[in-house]
Structures are given as C-alpha cells and as structure tokens.
Design a protein around this motif. Structure first.
Motif, PDB file in Angstrom:
ATOM      1  N   ALA A   1     -26.794  -9.257 -20.267  1.00 12.42           N
ATOM      2  CA  ALA A   1     -27.051  -9.877 -18.968  1.00 12.42           C
ATOM      3  C   ALA A   1     -27.965 -11.076 -19.191  1.00 12.42           C
ATOM      4  CB  ALA A   1     -27.679  -8.878 -18.000  1.00 12.42           C
ATOM      5  N   ILE A   2     -27.745 -12.104 -18.362  1.00 17.27           N
ATOM      6  CA  ILE A   2     -28.427 -13.379 -18.549  1.00 17.27           C
ATOM      7  C   ILE A   2     -29.273 -13.683 -17.316  1.00 17.27           C
ATOM      8  CG2 ILE A   2     -28.114 -15.838 -19.065  1.00 17.27           C
ATOM      9  CD1 ILE A   2     -27.019 -13.884 -21.236  1.00 17.27           C
ATOM     10  N   GLY A   3     -30.532 -14.001 -17.527  1.00 18.41           N
ATOM     11  CA  GLY A   3     -31.422 -14.391 -16.425  1.00 18.41           C
ATOM     12  C   GLY A   3     -31.430 -15.903 -16.262  1.00 18.41           C
TER      13      GLY A   3
ATOM     14  N   THR B   1     -31.820 -13.422 -22.282  1.00 16.96           N
ATOM     15  CA  THR B   1     -30.888 -12.301 -22.435  1.00 16.96           C
ATOM     16  C   THR B   1     -31.616 -10.964 -22.347  1.00 16.96           C
ATOM     17  OG1 THR B   1     -29.582 -13.706 -23.909  1.00 16.96           O
ATOM     18  CG2 THR B   1     -29.104 -11.346 -23.957  1.00 16.96           C
ATOM     19  N   PHE B   2     -31.013 -10.041 -21.603  1.00 15.40           N
ATOM     20  CA  PHE B   2     -31.499  -8.654 -21.550  1.00 15.40           C
ATOM     21  C   PHE B   2     -30.271  -7.755 -21.447  1.00 15.40           C
ATOM     22  CE2 PHE B   2     -30.717  -8.294 -17.001  1.00 15.40           C
ATOM     23  CZ  PHE B   2     -30.799  -9.612 -16.582  1.00 15.40           C
ATOM     24  N   THR B   3     -30.472  -6.462 -21.285  1.00 18.35           N
ATOM     25  CA  THR B   3     -29.329  -5.559 -21.102  1.00 18.35           C
ATOM     26  C   THR B   3     -29.469  -4.799 -19.798  1.00 18.35           C
ATOM     27  OG1 THR B   3     -27.938  -3.890 -22.153  1.00 18.35           O
ATOM     28  CG2 THR B   3     -30.291  -3.506 -22.257  1.00 18.35           C
TER      29      THR B   3
ATOM     30  N   TRP C   1     -30.810  -8.157  -4.700  1.00 16.70           N
ATOM     31  CA  TRP C   1     -29.407  -8.372  -5.044  1.00 16.70           C
ATOM     32  C   TRP C   1     -29.260  -9.589  -5.952  1.00 16.70           C
ATOM     33  CZ3 TRP C   1     -31.519  -8.686  -0.132  1.00 16.70           C
ATOM     34  CH2 TRP C   1     -31.746  -9.968   0.355  1.00 16.70           C
ATOM     35  N   GLU C   2     -28.213  -9.601  -6.756  1.00 15.65           N
ATOM     36  CA  GLU C   2     -27.854 -10.759  -7.575  1.00 15.65           C
ATOM     37  C   GLU C   2     -26.338 -10.701  -7.808  1.00 15.65           C
ATOM     38  OE1 GLU C   2     -30.050 -11.044 -11.235  1.00 15.65           O
ATOM     39  OE2 GLU C   2     -32.003 -11.122 -10.224  1.00 15.65           O
ATOM     40  N   ALA C   3     -25.579 -11.451  -7.048  1.00 22.43           N
ATOM     41  CA  ALA C   3     -24.129 -11.509  -7.264  1.00 22.43           C
ATOM     42  C   ALA C   3     -23.849 -12.253  -8.576  1.00 22.43           C
ATOM     43  CB  ALA C   3     -23.452 -12.229  -6.105  1.00 22.43           C
ATOM     44  N   GLU C   4     -22.967 -11.691  -9.406  1.00 22.92           N
ATOM     45  CA  GLU C   4     -22.744 -12.301 -10.724  1.00 22.92           C
ATOM     46  C   GLU C   4     -21.276 -12.215 -11.140  1.00 22.92           C
ATOM     47  OE1 GLU C   4     -25.632 -11.519 -13.683  1.00 22.92           O
ATOM     48  OE2 GLU C   4     -27.265 -11.442 -12.214  1.00 22.92           O
ATOM     49  N   LEU C   5     -20.862 -13.250 -11.839  1.00 18.93           N
ATOM     50  CA  LEU C   5     -19.581 -13.211 -12.540  1.00 18.93           C
ATOM     51  C   LEU C   5     -19.783 -12.371 -13.815  1.00 18.93           C
ATOM     52  CD1 LEU C   5     -16.652 -14.472 -12.823  1.00 18.93           C
ATOM     53  CD2 LEU C   5     -17.743 -16.166 -14.318  1.00 18.93           C
TER      54      LEU C   5
ATOM     55  N   GLN D   1     -22.824  -6.800  -9.392  1.00 19.03           N
ATOM     56  CA  GLN D   1     -24.115  -6.963  -8.733  1.00 19.03           C
ATOM     57  C   GLN D   1     -25.175  -6.514  -9.733  1.00 19.03           C
ATOM     58  OE1 GLN D   1     -26.228  -7.798  -6.429  1.00 19.03           O
ATOM     59  NE2 GLN D   1     -24.840  -8.826  -4.989  1.00 19.03           N
ATOM     60  N   ASP D   2     -26.062  -7.439 -10.069  1.00 22.76           N
ATOM     61  CA  ASP D   2     -27.179  -7.106 -10.972  1.00 22.76           C
ATOM     62  C   ASP D   2     -28.349  -6.653 -10.101  1.00 22.76           C
ATOM     63  OD1 ASP D   2     -29.032  -6.936 -12.982  1.00 22.76           O
ATOM     64  OD2 ASP D   2     -29.296  -9.113 -13.175  1.00 22.76           O
ATOM     65  N   LEU D   3     -28.210  -5.456  -9.506  1.00 19.64           N
ATOM     66  CA  LEU D   3     -29.280  -4.944  -8.642  1.00 19.64           C
ATOM     67  C   LEU D   3     -30.551  -4.792  -9.470  1.00 19.64           C
ATOM     68  CD1 LEU D   3     -27.250  -2.341  -6.543  1.00 19.64           C
ATOM     69  CD2 LEU D   3     -27.991  -4.635  -5.856  1.00 19.64           C
TER      70      LEU D   3
ATOM     71  N   GLY E   1     -35.848  -2.275 -15.188  1.00 16.45           N
ATOM     72  CA  GLY E   1     -35.909  -2.578 -13.750  1.00 16.45           C
ATOM     73  C   GLY E   1     -34.537  -2.833 -13.152  1.00 16.45           C
ATOM     74  N   LYS E   2     -33.547  -3.116 -14.007  1.00 19.85           N
ATOM     75  CA  LYS E   2     -32.197  -3.421 -13.553  1.00 19.85           C
ATOM     76  C   LYS E   2     -31.208  -2.317 -13.923  1.00 19.85           C
ATOM     77  CE  LYS E   2     -33.001  -8.419 -13.780  1.00 19.85           C
ATOM     78  NZ  LYS E   2     -32.112  -9.088 -12.817  1.00 19.85           N
ATOM     79  N   SER E   3     -31.734  -1.132 -14.259  1.00 18.11           N
ATOM     80  CA  SER E   3     -30.848  -0.054 -14.740  1.00 18.11           C
ATOM     81  C   SER E   3     -31.028   1.274 -14.025  1.00 18.11           C
ATOM     82  CB  SER E   3     -31.038   0.144 -16.251  1.00 18.11           C
ATOM     83  OG  SER E   3     -30.541  -0.976 -16.967  1.00 18.11           O
TER      84      SER E   3
HETATM   85 ZN    ZN Z   1     -28.995 -11.105 -12.938  1.00 17.69          ZN
END
Ligand code: ZN
Length: 284
Positions: free
Chosen positions: A74-76, A98-100, A122-126, A153-155, A173-175
């Motif tokens: 995942a990319i910030g 970069t994170f996971t 929320w974070e809508a992502e391709l 969605q990268d919640l 925090g995103k998992s």
């Molecule tokens: Zn994100």
C-alpha cells in the motif's frame, strides 16, 4: 472480464448474472477465487474462451475477489491534492511511501464493518492485482504483470496509525478486521478505456467526500510496479493499494470520522462501486 468471488466460488460477472468458472470450464479451473490469480497465465486464456449460462447473483453474496494474496503493498500520499491536504511537501519525495495492509483485514464489497475504538477514516483507492510475478520489473513492461484492477478502501484508524515514534503504525492502524474492502470484481485492462486515468471517489451517506482521477498519482501504476519490484519480488495474486485522492475525513473542518449506521460508497470509473456499512461494536 470481470472476475469475482460469489460466496467463495470464482465467477465471471456478466450483465445478466454470474457464470461459475469451475462448472463452465468443466473443472479446468477450480472454484477457488485466489487460484485464478495465483495461476493467472494459465487461467487467463481459459477464462477468455469461457461460455456458460449466467446465474442470478446477489450483491450481498460477493466476497473479496482476491481473498488470500501473499503480499499486500500500500502506498501513502500518492496524489498531489492529498499530499497538500496532509501538509506534506512532495517535492522531496523520491520513493513511494510504502507500507502493508495485513491480509486478515480484507473483506468483500458489500460488507458491514464493525468499528474499533478510535478515529476511523476512508481512503478510496485503485487496487492493482498482480497477474505475473517478477523482480526488477521495468516500468515499460509493468502492464504485462497486471491481471486487472479493483476498487479498494484503505480504511484507517488514525490514532493508532499516527502513534509512536517514526516509523509510525501505518500497517497496524490500517489492518483492523474489515479494513480492506475490495471488489466487486477484478476488471481486466481491456475493459477500460484508459486504465491510467480513471475517475475515483467515494460518498458518505450520499454526500461526495472524494472526487479525483487516478491520472493525478505522483507515482503512476507502472512506476509503482517498477519501484516496488526493484526491492521485493512481486508474486501472482499480490495486491497493490495505490493511494488515495484528497477528501479524507481527518483533514476536513471539522474532522469527520466513521460512525455506526454510516454507509460508504466507493466508485472507480469502469470498475463499478462498492458499498460498505458500519456499525458500533455493541450494535446488534
Ligand atoms: Zn491509503
């Protein structure tokens, strides 16, 4: 092609319903949705020739189209307008941040997510689905390595994400469970007019929150594949969340975070839409 996971079975979505891949291929391809992408080079020509009678398909039976990826990158801060709203200077950004997201956070496109304590955003992502693995992939060969795209969605729970000294706890925090809604389907690139520039956004309870274009990425998909694979070998069935445009809840005035009974609809041009409901932990 639109490849989905209908109650645990791999299907092709058509305008009229879902074709069961195992049955329509007479067992040449099995029912496991993950196996389709793990063996993409074998599966793709079989899928392209598949014919079958579509069966009715209920949205609520759709699950994560790639349910067990070996790796999720995942990319910030990968959109300029999102970097701006986050107060980050991208002029010195020479590597994708970069994170996971750990695979246990994945869920389907019509899930109900139970909110943990904290500030959930929320974070809508391709999302890129890797079809052909590789190490040190060149950007101009990157497209050969893509099976397709889906919506993600990268919640993100912001208190946990930003806690502690650098590097902060982005991956944890995103998992939380349910923090990786994906789908409704993996869409192959031939279905998209311009895969490099798609409208992307999300709406909360009917109100638009994010409204961007994937063409505004700082590191586009080919460059991301080149940079990530310069270090880590990519494998078939991996996912890459490619970052989010402006409009997250944390940077709004006042901030807005997700609460019980909220409904979040995320859309990407050509990929459809996903609709996630939220509930508080004690709700029944
Ligand atoms: Zn994100």
């Amino acid at each position: 092609m639109r490849i989905a996971n209908l109650a645990g079975r791999a299907v092709l979505l058509t305008g009229d319903g879902a074709v069961d891949i195992d049955k329509a291929s007479a067992g040449a391809l099995g029912p496991d949705p993950q196996a389709i992408f793990d063996d993409w080079s074998q599966a793709r020509p079989v899928l392209a020739a598949l014919e079958g009678e579509p069966q009715p398909c209920k949205d609520s039976d759709l699950r994560a189209p790639v349910p067990r990826p070996g790796q999720i990158f995942a990319i910030g801060v990968n959109y300029r307008d999102h970097a701006d709203e986050s107060g980050l200077d991208v002029s010195t950004l020479d590597w994708p941040m970069t994170f996971t997201k750990f695979a246990s956070c994945l869920t389907g496109p019509y899930a109900t997510v139970t909110l943990p304590e904290g500030w959930v955003d929320w974070e809508a992502e391709l999302v890129v689905v890797v079809g052909k693995g590789g190490h040190r992939i060149l950007a101009d060969r990157a497209q050969e390595h893509i099976a397709g795209y889906t919506i993600g969605q990268d919640l993100s729970e912001r208190i946990g994400q930003w806690s502690g000294p650098a590097p902060q706890q982005f991956s944890l925090g995103k998992s939380h469970p349910g923090f990786g809604p994906t789908g409704p389907a993996v869409v192959t690139l031939d279905e998209l007019a311009d895969p490099g520039d798609l409208a992307i956004g999300c709406a909360l309870n009917g109100q638009t929150m994010q409204d961007g274009r994937t063409g505004d990425m700082i590191f586009g998909v080919p460059e991301l594949i080149a940079r990530l694979s310069a270090v880590a070998a990519l494998c078939p069935g991996d996912l890459i969340f490619t970052g989010t445009p402006a409009g997250i809840g944390a940077t709004r005035t006042p901030p807005r975070f997700l609460a019980g009974a909220d409904e979040l609809v995320s859309t990407i041009e050509g990929l459809g839409a996903q609709r996630i409901a939220f509930r508080e932990p004690d709700a029944r």
